[in-house]
Design a protein around this motif. Sequence first.
Motif, mmCIF file in Angstrom:
data_model
loop_
_atom_site.group_PDB
_atom_site.id
_atom_site.type_symbol
_atom_site.label_atom_id
_atom_site.label_comp_id
_atom_site.label_asym_id
_atom_site.label_seq_id
_atom_site.Cartn_x
_atom_site.Cartn_y
_atom_site.Cartn_z
ATOM 1 N N UNK A 121 0.826 -1.207 0.000
ATOM 2 C CA UNK A 121 0.000 0.000 0.000
ATOM 3 C C UNK A 121 0.860 1.256 0.000
ATOM 4 N N UNK A 122 1.900 1.262 0.887
ATOM 5 C CA UNK A 122 2.711 2.482 0.994
ATOM 6 C C UNK A 122 3.579 2.699 -0.234
ATOM 7 N N UNK A 123 3.807 1.646 -1.042
ATOM 8 C CA UNK A 123 4.634 1.833 -2.238
ATOM 9 C C UNK A 123 4.030 2.866 -3.176
ATOM 10 N N UNK A 124 2.698 2.850 -3.236
ATOM 11 C CA UNK A 124 2.037 3.744 -4.196
ATOM 12 C C UNK A 124 1.873 5.156 -3.674
ATOM 13 N N UNK A 125 2.505 5.415 -2.480
ATOM 14 C CA UNK A 125 2.638 6.797 -2.057
ATOM 15 C C UNK A 125 3.728 7.501 -2.861
#
Length: 687
Positions: free
Chosen positions: A506-510
Motif C-alpha cells: 500500500x505504501x509503495x504507491x505513495x
Amino acid sequence: MNPFRLAASELRRLTSSRMARLGVIALALIPTLYAGLYLYANHDPYAALSQVPAAVASDDRGATLDGGERLDAGSSVADKLVDSKSFAWHHVSSAEALAGVYDGTYSFAVVIPESFSADLAATGDFTPRKAEVILETNDANNYMTTMMGNTVIKEVRASVASQVSETAADRLLVGFTRIHDELGAAVDGAEKLRSGLADADSGAAKAQQGAQSLASGLHQLSVGAAKLDDGLGQAVSGADRLHTGASSLASGLGTLQSRTASLPAQTERLADGAAQVAAGNKRIAVIGDRVAGISTDLRAKVGAERDPLVAQLRAAGLDDTQIALVQARLDRVDSLVVQADGKVQQASSDLDRLATGAGQVATGARALADATPALTGGISDAADGARRLRDGSASLESGLRTLDAGAGQLSRGAASAATGGDSLASGIGQLKAGLDKLASGEAELHSELAKGRDAVPNPTDAQRTSVAKTIGDPVTVQPDSLATAGTYGAGLAPFFVSLALWIGAYVLFLLVRPLSTRALATSQRSVRTALGGWLAPVAIGLVQSVVLFGIVALALDLPVAHPLLVVLFVGFVSLTFVAILHALAARLGAVGKFLGLVFMVVQLVSAGGTFPWQTLPAPLQAVHHVVPMTYAIDGLRRLMYGADLAPVLLDLGVLAGFLVAALTVSTIAARRFRVWTPKRIKPELSL
C-alpha cells in the motif's frame, strides 16, 4: 519500450536523489518494522507470565474426615499455586489480596473461603456442597489477566476435583473391602446358624417325643384322679352312713342303759344290728383300702415321672425358666397328691379301725346276747364306746369330705395339665416345622451371601490406590500435533506477515506512479504499460519480502518448516498484493488508494488470522472466502508449521487468480487513460 524498461525507468526516478533513495529504503522496511516489532513484542508472552503479580489467600479452617484424617485442602491449593510459579504468586491474607487487586498491586487474586475443606468433606456425609474458590479480578489492571485468572481457576478446580475424586474413590473401595469382609463373616455366621438349626431341629424332635409322652402321662393322671374323686365320693357316702349308724348306736346304747330291764329281749336285735354294722364297715374298709392303694400308686407314679419329664424337657431345648415353670406346676400337683394320699391313708386307717371295732361290737353284741347277765355291767362301757364311734365317724366323714374336695381339684388340675401337655406337644410340633422351614431358608441365605461376597470386589492396598488414582484422574492427554507453531508469536506470524506485505504494498504507491505518463502518451501497448507500472513496485515488494523473512526467521527465531518455499510464497503474495493495489490505484486513482486501505481493514477482520474464521459473524464468514489475505495466511501457516502442503496449491491458484484479475484491471485502466481529459489534468482529489 518493453515493461522491464518502463519499470527500470520508474526505479531510476525513485532513486534519483539521496532523499528519494532513503524513501525507497523506508518503504522496503515498513513491512519489516510492522510485522517484526509486533511479533518481537508478542514472541512468547506466556513464557513471561511468571512475572505477572498475582495473590493467593487461604482462609480455610480445614476439616476432619470420618476416619480421623485431617483435610487442609485450602492450604494445599495455595501452596501448589505458589510452587507452580505460573505467575508471580504472593501468599497473603484475603484483605491484602483484595486491596492489592483494587490498587493494581496484583493483577488478580485467588481467595479460598473458610469452609473450603468442610464443603469438600461434606460428600462423605451424603450432604454434598460445592466448595467455592473466589477469583477477584479488576479489568482496569488488564482485561487479559481476567482471562488468565479464569484459566487458573479451571486448573485449580480440575486439581481439587481430581484429589476429591481420588479420596472418594479410595473410601469407596475401602467400603467394598469392608463389605466383602462383613459378607464373609455373615457367610461364616450362616454356616454356624445352619449347624445350630440342625441341633435345634434334633432337639425339637426329641422335645416333641417327650411332650407327647408327657401329654400321655398327664392324660393317665387325669383318668386316675377322676377315679380317685369317684372313690372318695363313695367313701364320703359310706362315712355318712357310718356316722348315722354310730349316732343310732349311741342313742340305742343310751336307751339300753336306761332300759336294762328289757335287755334280754333286745340283745338279740342288738347282736343282729351289730353284725350288719360290722359287715357294712368291713365293706367300707375294703373300699378304703382300695382307694388308699390307688392313691399310693398315683403318688408313686407322679414322683417317678417327675425327673424323666424334667430331663426330657431339658433335652428338648427348654431353658431353665421354662423348666422351672413346669416344675412349679408339678410341685403343685405333687403337693395336692401328697395331701390327698395322706388323707386317704388316714381315712383308710380309720375305716380299718372302724371295721375292726364294728366286728368287735358284733362279737360283743353276740356275746352280750349270749351272756346277757354279764352285759349289764358293760352297758355303760358300750355306751361310751358308741359315743366315741359316733364322734370318730363324724371326723371320718369330715376328713373324707375334705379329701373329696382335694380329689376334685386334683382331677380338674390333671385335666388342665393334660390339655396343656397336648398344647405343648402341638406347639413343639409347630416349632419343629418352623425350624425345618428356617433351615431351608438358611441354606438359601448361605448360598446368596456367598454369591454376594464373591461378587463384591476385595482389592489389595496397591490395587485400591491405583484404581483410586485412575478414577480421580481417568483421562491422560497425550499431546500430538500434525503441525506445531511453538509460540504465540509464531502462531500470529502468518497473519502479521500477510498484513505487513499488504501495508508494504500500500505504501509503495505513495511514491510509485501506477502508470507511466510517458508510456501513456505514446503508442505503447496497454498491457506493456500496465506491466511496466506493476514491475517497479514488485521489485521493491520482493525486497520487502526477503527482508521481512530474514527478520522473522533469523532475528526473531520463529520456526519455519520449509524456508525456501516460504520465501517463494511470500514473494508471490507480495506480487499479488502489489498487483491488487496497483489495479486500484491505476483505475481509480486517489479513490483506489483509499479503497486499498478499506480493503485492508475488511481483510483484517475477515481473514481469520487470530481466531478461527468460524467464530466470525455470518456476513464476515462469507467475506472470508473471497479475500486474498485468507489464502495468503493459510499458505504461510502450512509452509511455516510443516502441515499438509496440498492445500497450498489451492492458495496459490486463488492468489494467481487475483493476480491475473488485477493485471487485467490495470491493463484496462492503461488503455482508458491513454485518452486525456480535463478531469485527469486537474483531478478533484489527489494523494
